[in-house]
Write a protein that holds these residues in place. Structure first.
Motif, PDB file in Angstrom:
ATOM      1  N   LEU A  17      -6.482 -11.894   9.246  1.00 56.80           N
ATOM      2  CA  LEU A  17      -5.218 -12.585   9.483  1.00 56.80           C
ATOM      3  C   LEU A  17      -4.041 -11.705   9.114  1.00 56.80           C
ATOM      4  CD1 LEU A  17      -7.297 -15.047   9.356  1.00 56.80           C
ATOM      5  CD2 LEU A  17      -5.262 -16.372   8.879  1.00 56.80           C
ATOM      6  N   LEU A  18      -4.179 -10.911   8.052  1.00 54.16           N
ATOM      7  CA  LEU A  18      -3.130  -9.990   7.637  1.00 54.16           C
ATOM      8  C   LEU A  18      -3.799  -8.683   7.240  1.00 54.16           C
ATOM      9  CD1 LEU A  18       0.028 -10.530   5.751  1.00 54.16           C
ATOM     10  CD2 LEU A  18      -1.563  -8.937   4.714  1.00 54.16           C
ATOM     11  N   SER A  19      -3.305  -7.577   7.778  1.00 55.85           N
ATOM     12  CA  SER A  19      -3.822  -6.247   7.435  1.00 55.85           C
ATOM     13  C   SER A  19      -2.702  -5.441   6.812  1.00 55.85           C
ATOM     14  CB  SER A  19      -4.338  -5.531   8.681  1.00 55.85           C
ATOM     15  OG  SER A  19      -5.433  -6.225   9.219  1.00 55.85           O
ATOM     16  N   TYR A  20      -3.053  -4.680   5.778  1.00 60.01           N
ATOM     17  CA  TYR A  20      -2.054  -3.872   5.081  1.00 60.01           C
ATOM     18  C   TYR A  20      -2.658  -2.507   4.745  1.00 60.01           C
ATOM     19  CZ  TYR A  20       1.295  -2.380   1.522  1.00 60.01           C
ATOM     20  OH  TYR A  20       2.231  -1.679   0.812  1.00 60.01           O
ATOM     21  N   GLY A  21      -2.022  -1.447   5.195  1.00 61.51           N
ATOM     22  CA  GLY A  21      -2.418  -0.093   4.837  1.00 61.51           C
ATOM     23  C   GLY A  21      -3.710   0.380   5.471  1.00 61.51           C
ATOM     24  N   LEU A  22      -4.127  -0.221   6.568  1.00 60.03           N
ATOM     25  CA  LEU A  22      -5.377   0.202   7.192  1.00 60.03           C
ATOM     26  C   LEU A  22      -5.273   1.588   7.828  1.00 60.03           C
ATOM     27  CD1 LEU A  22      -6.774  -3.054   8.821  1.00 60.03           C
ATOM     28  CD2 LEU A  22      -7.251  -2.074   6.578  1.00 60.03           C
ATOM     29  N   GLU A  23      -4.061   2.006   8.180  1.00 60.61           N
ATOM     30  CA  GLU A  23      -3.865   3.329   8.774  1.00 60.61           C
ATOM     31  C   GLU A  23      -3.682   4.391   7.712  1.00 60.61           C
ATOM     32  OE1 GLU A  23      -1.703   0.713   9.572  1.00 60.61           O
ATOM     33  OE2 GLU A  23      -2.862   0.072  11.304  1.00 60.61           O
ATOM     34  N   GLY A  24      -3.796   4.016   6.452  1.00 59.17           N
ATOM     35  CA  GLY A  24      -3.580   4.941   5.350  1.00 59.17           C
ATOM     36  C   GLY A  24      -2.207   4.738   4.746  1.00 59.17           C
ATOM     37  N   THR A  25      -1.860   5.603   3.818  1.00 57.32           N
ATOM     38  CA  THR A  25      -0.561   5.520   3.158  1.00 57.32           C
ATOM     39  C   THR A  25       0.219   6.797   3.448  1.00 57.32           C
ATOM     40  OG1 THR A  25      -1.515   6.425   1.122  1.00 57.32           O
ATOM     41  CG2 THR A  25      -1.413   4.028   1.309  1.00 57.32           C
ATOM     42  N   ALA A  26       1.525   6.675   3.492  1.00 56.42           N
ATOM     43  CA  ALA A  26       2.390   7.818   3.766  1.00 56.42           C
ATOM     44  C   ALA A  26       2.838   8.438   2.450  1.00 56.42           C
ATOM     45  CB  ALA A  26       3.598   7.385   4.586  1.00 56.42           C
ATOM     46  N   ALA A  27       2.741   9.748   2.348  1.00 55.31           N
ATOM     47  CA  ALA A  27       3.126  10.446   1.127  1.00 55.31           C
ATOM     48  C   ALA A  27       4.589  10.199   0.761  1.00 55.31           C
ATOM     49  CB  ALA A  27       2.871  11.939   1.286  1.00 55.31           C
ATOM     50  N   GLY A  28       5.438  10.015   1.759  1.00 57.69           N
ATOM     51  CA  GLY A  28       6.855   9.793   1.501  1.00 57.69           C
ATOM     52  C   GLY A  28       7.189   8.387   1.032  1.00 57.69           C
ATOM     53  N   ASN A  29       6.236   7.473   1.098  1.00 59.36           N
ATOM     54  CA  ASN A  29       6.471   6.103   0.652  1.00 59.36           C
ATOM     55  C   ASN A  29       6.060   6.003  -0.812  1.00 59.36           C
ATOM     56  OD1 ASN A  29       6.649   3.390   0.202  1.00 59.36           O
ATOM     57  ND2 ASN A  29       5.440   2.781   1.966  1.00 59.36           N
ATOM     58  N   PRO A  30       7.019   5.831  -1.701  1.00 59.25           N
ATOM     59  CA  PRO A  30       6.697   5.856  -3.132  1.00 59.25           C
ATOM     60  C   PRO A  30       5.934   4.627  -3.632  1.00 59.25           C
ATOM     61  CG  PRO A  30       8.989   5.282  -2.816  1.00 59.25           C
ATOM     62  CD  PRO A  30       8.434   5.613  -1.457  1.00 59.25           C
ATOM     63  N   SER A  31       5.889   3.573  -2.852  1.00 58.60           N
ATOM     64  CA  SER A  31       5.266   2.342  -3.320  1.00 58.60           C
ATOM     65  C   SER A  31       4.274   1.814  -2.292  1.00 58.60           C
ATOM     66  CB  SER A  31       6.346   1.287  -3.578  1.00 58.60           C
ATOM     67  OG  SER A  31       5.760   0.075  -3.959  1.00 58.60           O
ATOM     68  N   HIS A  32       3.144   1.354  -2.763  1.00 59.31           N
ATOM     69  CA  HIS A  32       2.130   0.767  -1.893  1.00 59.31           C
ATOM     70  C   HIS A  32       1.844  -0.660  -2.314  1.00 59.31           C
ATOM     71  CE1 HIS A  32       0.926   5.207  -1.773  1.00 59.31           C
ATOM     72  NE2 HIS A  32       1.658   4.947  -0.701  1.00 59.31           N
ATOM     73  N   ASP A  33       2.804  -1.295  -2.962  1.00 49.33           N
ATOM     74  CA  ASP A  33       2.632  -2.644  -3.489  1.00 49.33           C
ATOM     75  C   ASP A  33       2.616  -3.675  -2.367  1.00 49.33           C
ATOM     76  OD1 ASP A  33       3.336  -0.954  -5.590  1.00 49.33           O
ATOM     77  OD2 ASP A  33       4.249  -2.564  -6.730  1.00 49.33           O
ATOM     78  N   LEU A  34       1.753  -4.688  -2.529  1.00 45.41           N
ATOM     79  CA  LEU A  34       1.703  -5.813  -1.605  1.00 45.41           C
ATOM     80  C   LEU A  34       1.790  -7.086  -2.419  1.00 45.41           C
ATOM     81  CD1 LEU A  34       1.261  -7.131   1.179  1.00 45.41           C
ATOM     82  CD2 LEU A  34      -1.214  -6.909   0.776  1.00 45.41           C
ATOM     83  N   TYR A  35       2.817  -7.882  -2.169  1.00 45.81           N
ATOM     84  CA  TYR A  35       3.018  -9.153  -2.843  1.00 45.81           C
ATOM     85  C   TYR A  35       2.899 -10.263  -1.810  1.00 45.81           C
ATOM     86  CZ  TYR A  35       5.109  -6.138  -6.391  1.00 45.81           C
ATOM     87  OH  TYR A  35       5.329  -5.151  -7.324  1.00 45.81           O
ATOM     88  N   LEU A  36       1.942 -11.164  -1.995  1.00 46.05           N
ATOM     89  CA  LEU A  36       1.770 -12.327  -1.130  1.00 46.05           C
ATOM     90  C   LEU A  36       1.944 -13.556  -2.004  1.00 46.05           C
ATOM     91  CD1 LEU A  36      -1.344 -11.173   0.903  1.00 46.05           C
ATOM     92  CD2 LEU A  36       1.032 -11.174   1.633  1.00 46.05           C
ATOM     93  N   VAL A  37       3.062 -14.247  -1.832  1.00 47.73           N
ATOM     94  CA  VAL A  37       3.408 -15.354  -2.715  1.00 47.73           C
ATOM     95  C   VAL A  37       3.774 -16.590  -1.893  1.00 47.73           C
ATOM     96  CG1 VAL A  37       4.930 -16.103  -4.593  1.00 47.73           C
ATOM     97  CG2 VAL A  37       4.265 -13.697  -4.437  1.00 47.73           C
TER      98      VAL A  37
END
Length: 191
Positions: A17-37
């Motif tokens: 239903l929700l996908s996050y970061g499946l393509e990997g992470t970008a070195a230039g992105n300092p944060s990989h946090d996922l908040y689902l509230v």
């Protein structure tokens, strides 16, 4: 993601239903946090799937707090995810699931069972809006302890005929900018 309704229909092809970061992470992105509230995830796909699919390269545990996961499937594939006050088993007592009304009826086990949130990355993580089907929204007014899911029961949070108590316009859009627009009620339905 704060205060959203995400529903996958019975003909949905994607098991997530929700996908996050499946393509990997970008070195230039300092944060990989996922908040689902305070989201409501509804999976009508008979074969189930994964509600929250987090890519292996995401090295930060996802925060899943005050969410409803309705229907068949695994909540998340991320073993390190932090799960707080979520509901995934039992009768939720939705007003009219067949009619896409995922508000909570009196007696729902999700009413007054959430935990209070603070901020995440400087953004308040309490939802301001609720989605009204088919394309409306209304302010989410807190009543006592916050409810689990995308809807708050009581205090004028119930729709009038045809969702008339909501604001008009396309679901998930709002003229405001900044943190309020990040807490806008959105509905996503996959056939």
């Amino acid at each position: 993601m704060i205060g959203n309704l995400i529903e996958q229909g019975d003909n949905g092809q994607n098991p997530s239903l929700l996908s996050y970061g499946l393509e990997g992470t970008a070195a230039g992105n300092p944060s990989h946090d996922l908040y689902l509230v305070n989201n409501t995830f509804v999976n009508d796909r008979p074969d189930g799937g994964t509600f929250v699919n987090v890519g292996a390269a995401v090295d930060v545990p996802a925060l899943l707090e005050n969410n409803i996961f309705a229907g068949p499937g695994t909540v998340t594939n991320q073993a390190s995810a932090v799960s707080v006050s979520n509901f995934s088993n039992g009768d939720l007592l939705f007003v009219d699931r067949a009619g896409f009304d995922y508000r909570l009826m009196a007696g729902s086990p999700c009413i007054d069972r959430g935990t209070a949130q603070g901020t995440a990355e400087g953004v308040a993580s309490t939802p301001d809006w609720q989605y009204l089907h088919p394309a409306n929204a209304q302010a989410r007014v807190g009543v006592g302890t916050i409810d689990i899911g995308a809807y708050e029961s009581g205090a004028g949070n119930q729709a009038g005929p045809g969702g008339a108590s909501g604001i008009s316009g396309a679901a998930g859009t709002e003229a405001a900018t900044g943190s309020a627009s990040q807490r806008t009620k959105t509905a996503v339905r996959v056939a």
